[in-house]
Design an enzyme around this catalytic site. Structure first.
Site, mmCIF file in Angstrom:
data_model
loop_
_atom_site.group_PDB
_atom_site.id
_atom_site.type_symbol
_atom_site.label_atom_id
_atom_site.label_comp_id
_atom_site.label_asym_id
_atom_site.label_seq_id
_atom_site.Cartn_x
_atom_site.Cartn_y
_atom_site.Cartn_z
ATOM 1 N N ARG A 178 8.717 12.320 8.742
ATOM 2 C CA ARG A 178 7.712 13.377 8.926
ATOM 3 C C ARG A 178 7.387 13.546 10.405
ATOM 4 O O ARG A 178 7.162 14.658 10.873
ATOM 5 C CB ARG A 178 6.445 13.056 8.122
ATOM 6 C CG ARG A 178 6.694 13.153 6.614
ATOM 7 C CD ARG A 178 5.592 12.483 5.818
ATOM 8 N NE ARG A 178 4.334 13.174 5.891
ATOM 9 C CZ ARG A 178 3.156 12.590 5.709
ATOM 10 N NH1 ARG A 178 3.078 11.302 5.458
ATOM 11 N NH2 ARG A 178 2.056 13.297 5.793
ATOM 12 N N LYS A 213 -6.290 14.999 10.812
ATOM 13 C CA LYS A 213 -6.638 16.412 10.556
ATOM 14 C C LYS A 213 -7.515 16.540 9.311
ATOM 15 O O LYS A 213 -8.520 17.231 9.330
ATOM 16 C CB LYS A 213 -5.374 17.267 10.352
ATOM 17 C CG LYS A 213 -4.445 17.346 11.530
ATOM 18 C CD LYS A 213 -3.365 18.410 11.311
ATOM 19 C CE LYS A 213 -2.431 18.121 10.152
ATOM 20 N NZ LYS A 213 -1.558 16.940 10.342
ATOM 21 N N ARG A 227 3.130 25.100 10.414
ATOM 22 C CA ARG A 227 3.940 23.955 10.821
ATOM 23 C C ARG A 227 5.275 24.408 11.418
ATOM 24 O O ARG A 227 6.060 23.569 11.839
ATOM 25 C CB ARG A 227 4.215 23.068 9.612
ATOM 26 C CG ARG A 227 3.220 21.930 9.431
ATOM 27 C CD ARG A 227 3.545 21.261 8.122
ATOM 28 N NE ARG A 227 3.253 19.880 8.040
ATOM 29 C CZ ARG A 227 2.235 19.380 7.337
ATOM 30 N NH1 ARG A 227 1.378 20.172 6.761
ATOM 31 N NH2 ARG A 227 2.104 18.081 7.227
ATOM 32 N N ARG A 237 -3.484 4.317 4.796
ATOM 33 C CA ARG A 237 -4.286 5.451 4.320
ATOM 34 C C ARG A 237 -4.443 5.444 2.793
ATOM 35 O O ARG A 237 -3.491 5.174 2.067
ATOM 36 C CB ARG A 237 -3.612 6.760 4.765
ATOM 37 C CG ARG A 237 -4.318 8.001 4.249
ATOM 38 C CD ARG A 237 -4.097 9.189 5.101
ATOM 39 N NE ARG A 237 -2.712 9.664 5.113
ATOM 40 C CZ ARG A 237 -2.352 10.815 5.659
ATOM 41 N NH1 ARG A 237 -3.254 11.569 6.233
ATOM 42 N NH2 ARG A 237 -1.090 11.182 5.645
ATOM 43 N N ARG A 251 -0.465 7.522 -0.628
ATOM 44 C CA ARG A 251 0.453 8.647 -0.774
ATOM 45 C C ARG A 251 1.888 8.131 -0.699
ATOM 46 O O ARG A 251 2.225 7.346 0.170
ATOM 47 C CB ARG A 251 0.217 9.663 0.351
ATOM 48 C CG ARG A 251 -0.912 10.619 0.046
ATOM 49 C CD ARG A 251 -1.239 11.491 1.213
ATOM 50 N NE ARG A 251 -0.096 12.222 1.757
ATOM 51 C CZ ARG A 251 -0.204 13.177 2.679
ATOM 52 N NH1 ARG A 251 -1.388 13.510 3.139
ATOM 53 N NH2 ARG A 251 0.858 13.786 3.144
HETATM 54 P P1 AMP Z 1 0.158 17.130 4.463
HETATM 55 O O1 AMP Z 1 -0.778 16.648 3.425
HETATM 56 O O2 AMP Z 1 -0.403 18.230 5.314
HETATM 57 O O3 AMP Z 1 0.746 16.014 5.287
HETATM 58 O O4 AMP Z 1 1.401 17.793 3.683
HETATM 59 C C1 AMP Z 1 2.187 17.035 2.775
HETATM 60 C C2 AMP Z 1 3.558 17.674 2.624
HETATM 61 O O5 AMP Z 1 3.404 19.004 2.090
HETATM 62 C C3 AMP Z 1 4.336 17.859 3.920
HETATM 63 O O6 AMP Z 1 5.033 16.683 4.321
HETATM 64 C C4 AMP Z 1 5.284 18.999 3.522
HETATM 65 O O7 AMP Z 1 6.334 18.530 2.700
HETATM 66 C C5 AMP Z 1 4.382 19.887 2.664
HETATM 67 N N1 AMP Z 1 3.672 20.900 3.498
HETATM 68 C C6 AMP Z 1 2.327 20.990 3.708
HETATM 69 N N2 AMP Z 1 2.034 22.021 4.513
HETATM 70 C C7 AMP Z 1 3.215 22.594 4.848
HETATM 71 C C8 AMP Z 1 3.583 23.681 5.685
HETATM 72 N N3 AMP Z 1 2.671 24.411 6.350
HETATM 73 N N4 AMP Z 1 4.911 23.978 5.789
HETATM 74 C C9 AMP Z 1 5.841 23.265 5.131
HETATM 75 N N5 AMP Z 1 5.569 22.211 4.343
HETATM 76 C C10 AMP Z 1 4.266 21.874 4.194
#
Ligand code: AMP
Length: 216
Positions: free
Chosen positions: A171, A15, A90, A127, A160
């Protein structure tokens, strides 16, 4: 053209990589809730401390915190021409809030990147994320010219914390349980376009653009 694009897909489906290119092509702002949370963590804000543990364990941050943060962000002037959401919504609740606030006013399209769970774990393990500009690379698929250094800005590439295999599996479980139902939600509303995310990034990009042009 004023519009909102939502990118759905498991963590590590690509994404972020696609979002950067697509938002440039469409001239709309890329808004990643994960990046926003990582910024808060870095700056040590109260929101960052609240989100920290959820993120480290691969859980979702509670809806109310995400919703407030996101809608604060998208009311800034750089989103006035529209925006591309990467990592939001999400949960069903987050999707409903977005619908309430937006859909009647701004046209919205949803792209879903489909990638198998096995590939997700492999992709996440390699990554690399730039600490400076957020550019994403991969040890195997887009290795940096100089080890550990971002090709885009010369910043430091880091792994990360939440890309470790144990956390990625968490996740993924959260994704299947809470986020995947959104595919049906958007399919029923005739907003969804599914793209095979297992192809090479350029092919995925072209397929995403084709979807957006079809409906846009
Ligand atoms: P990402 O970089 O999009 O994978 O987000 C990293 C982390 O941020 C996720 O594993 C969640 O803990 C938190 N996070 C990001 N976006 C959301 C969302 N829309 N709702 C809840 N938690 C989020």
């Amino acid at each position: 053209m004023l519009r909102v694009v939502v990118m759905l897909g498991a963590p590590g489906a690509g994404k972020g990589t696609q979002a950067v290119r697509l938002s440039l092509a469409l001239s709309i702002q890329h808004v990643s809730t994960g990046d926003l949370f990582r910024e808060h963590l870095k700056r040590g804000t109260p929101l960052g401390s609240k989100a920290k543990q959820y993120m480290e364990e691969g859980h979702l941050v509670p809806d109310d915190l995400v919703v407030d943060m996101l809608f604060d962000r998208v009311k800034r002037p750089d989103c006035s021409e529209g925006y591309l959401l990467d990592g939001y919504p999400r949960t069903l609740h987050q999707a409903e809030v977005l619908e309430e606030r937006l859909v009647s006013k701004i046209p919205m399209q949803v792209l879903e990147l489909e990638v198998s769970d096995e590939s997700i774990v492999e992709r996440a393990a390699g990554r690399l994320l730039c600490d400076g500009c957020g550019h994403i690379q991969h040890e195997k698929y887009s290795p940096p010219e100089v080890a550990g250094i971002c090709d885009a800005c010369g910043g430091t590439l880091l792994k990360r914390e939440d890309d470790r295999p144990g956390v990625v599996r968490n996740r993924l479980a959260v994704y299947h349980d809470q986020t995947q139902p959104l595919s049906d939600y958007y399919r029923q509303r005739d907003m969804l376009c599914v793209v095979d995310g297992s192809n090479a990034p350029d092919e995925v990009y072209e397929a995403c653009l084709a979807c957006l042009e079809e409906v846009g």
